[in-house]
Write an enzyme that holds these catalytic residues in place. Structure first.
Site, PDB file in Angstrom:
ATOM      1  N   ASP A   9       6.057  24.272   5.800  1.00  0.00           N
ATOM      2  CA  ASP A   9       7.435  24.741   5.691  1.00  0.00           C
ATOM      3  C   ASP A   9       7.606  25.517   4.376  1.00  0.00           C
ATOM      4  O   ASP A   9       6.731  25.496   3.513  1.00  0.00           O
ATOM      5  CB  ASP A   9       8.379  23.542   5.751  1.00  0.00           C
ATOM      6  N   ASP A  11      11.143  26.172   2.450  1.00  0.00           N
ATOM      7  CA  ASP A  11      12.181  25.756   1.500  1.00  0.00           C
ATOM      8  C   ASP A  11      12.033  24.286   1.133  1.00  0.00           C
ATOM      9  O   ASP A  11      12.199  23.404   1.973  1.00  0.00           O
ATOM     10  CB  ASP A  11      13.563  26.034   2.092  1.00  0.00           C
TER      11      ASP A  11
END
Ligand SMILES: [Zn+2]
Length: 106
Positions: A9, A11
């Protein structure tokens, strides 16, 4: 067991604050590039996998994100650009981006 690919991922995982930051303002954590390199050194593909619904609002483009992930030398990037109301199949935790990667990379 052979690990062939890792989905990472963006963020709050490779940098940023856990919330939307435009790619031009995003900074990776100090260890992120080295961590990705360890995966590459072990012949593990690195795929970015991220929900970015702000794209649907015109606050950034898919291309902005693809370019950013290329700059971190990810092998590929899978991005859900849809708004929360679109009810798409790719917004995590739905599995659409994993199916897309599976199809593309067998
Ligand atoms: Zn989506």
């Amino acid at each position: 067991m052979n690990i062939e690919a890792v989905f990472v991922d963006r963020d709050g995982t490779i940098g940023g604050t856990g919330h939307f930051i435009h790619p031009k303002d995003f900074s990776p954590y100090s260890f992120s590039r080295a961590a990705l390199q360890i995966l590459k050194d072990n012949n593990i593909k690195t795929f970015a996998c991220t929900n970015q619904h702000r794209i649907s609002r015109g606050e950034a483009t898919l291309d902005d994100f693809y370019k950013e992930f290329q700059s971190y030398e990810f092998d590929d990037a899978f991005i859900c650009p849809h708004s929360l109301d679109d009810d798409c199949n790719c917004h995590k935790p739905k599995p659409g981006m994993l199916f897309e990667a599976s199809k593309k990379y067998k």
